[in-house]
Design a protein around this motif. Structure first.
Motif, mmCIF file in Angstrom:
data_model
loop_
_atom_site.group_PDB
_atom_site.id
_atom_site.type_symbol
_atom_site.label_atom_id
_atom_site.label_comp_id
_atom_site.label_asym_id
_atom_site.label_seq_id
_atom_site.Cartn_x
_atom_site.Cartn_y
_atom_site.Cartn_z
ATOM 1 N N ARG A 178 -6.965 4.090 -4.062
ATOM 2 C CA ARG A 178 -6.401 2.869 -3.924
ATOM 3 C C ARG A 178 -5.027 2.919 -4.142
ATOM 4 O O ARG A 178 -4.470 3.875 -4.620
ATOM 5 N N LYS A 179 -4.121 2.035 -3.311
ATOM 6 C CA LYS A 179 -2.772 2.131 -3.284
ATOM 7 C C LYS A 179 -2.115 0.690 -3.643
ATOM 8 O O LYS A 179 -2.891 -0.202 -3.435
ATOM 9 N N LYS A 180 -1.046 0.911 -4.480
ATOM 10 C CA LYS A 180 -0.639 -0.388 -4.933
ATOM 11 C C LYS A 180 0.752 -0.476 -4.208
ATOM 12 O O LYS A 180 1.388 -0.015 -3.447
ATOM 13 N N ASN A 190 0.725 -1.270 0.087
ATOM 14 C CA ASN A 190 0.155 -0.029 -0.101
ATOM 15 C C ASN A 190 0.879 1.185 0.037
ATOM 16 O O ASN A 190 0.292 2.047 1.016
ATOM 17 N N SER A 237 0.328 5.325 -4.655
ATOM 18 C CA SER A 237 -0.888 6.163 -4.777
ATOM 19 C C SER A 237 -1.471 5.823 -6.404
ATOM 20 O O SER A 237 -0.512 6.182 -7.320
ATOM 21 N N ASN A 260 -10.051 6.154 -6.816
ATOM 22 C CA ASN A 260 -10.524 5.743 -5.476
ATOM 23 C C ASN A 260 -9.978 5.622 -4.296
ATOM 24 O O ASN A 260 -10.169 4.627 -3.361
#
Length: 177
Positions: free
Chosen positions: A155-157, A146, A149, A153
């Motif tokens: 969400r993080k990778k 996480n 960015s 929405n």
């Protein structure tokens, strides 16, 4: 002209001596408070160079510029050789960073490690993606969850970092083919 290096940036992955790198950071007044900063060093024995390594980090670190991830190869750490450090002491050998490493079992030398800034507020995980082959393909792969960015929405990778060391000799090139 593609061969013109007069407009080289740090993203061009050039090799620098410690002094040259510190001079570059200071001369350019590089400030990188919005991007992830990763550096890679051949430390050639972290225990004998620990003091110099800490001075180097101090010289390149400012309030607006601090390496987030530092990859080190040729750590010379093994399962039996750790200069008297406990596992917890070794993990915290550089203040403000978590150190994760893999070393040789049989021979001296080699080894790889990754320092991850505690400011990233993420728990790194070691992935077993590639086999560690002493003197041929020494590696460690770390996942930092996480972290990246996506602006989709909120969400993080995950970020995956692979540190690889190839001993400099002609007989192990086939491992990298």
């Amino acid at each position: 002209d593609d061969n013109d290096t007069s407009q080289t940036t740090l993203c061009d992955s050039l090799y620098y001596t410690e002094t040259d790198f510190v001079d570059l950071i200071n001369a350019e007044k590089i400030q990188n408070s919005h991007n992830l900063t990763i550096i890679s060093l051949n430390i050639a024995n972290i225990f004998s160079k620990l003091r110099s390594f800490k001075v180097f980090l101090n010289n390149i670190t400012t309030t607006k510029n601090k390496p987030d991830v530092i990859i080190v190869v040729e750590t010379h750490i093994s399962e039996t050789k750790n200069a008297g450090y406990t596992a917890v002491e070794l993990q915290n050998i550089i203040p403000g960073y978590t150190f994760i490493h893999r070393g040789r079992k049989c021979k001296n030398g080699g080894g790889v490690g990754v320092f991850i800034s505690k400011e990233l507020n993420s728990e790194p995980e070691v992935l077993q993606l590639a086999s560690f082959k002493e003197e041929s393909f020494e590696n460690i792969t770390i996942q930092i969850p996480n972290l990246i960015s996506t602006n989709q929405n909120n969400r993080k990778k995950n970020l995956i970092i692979a540190a690889v060391y190839r001993q400099p000799r002609d007989t192990n090139h086939n491992v990298f083919a």
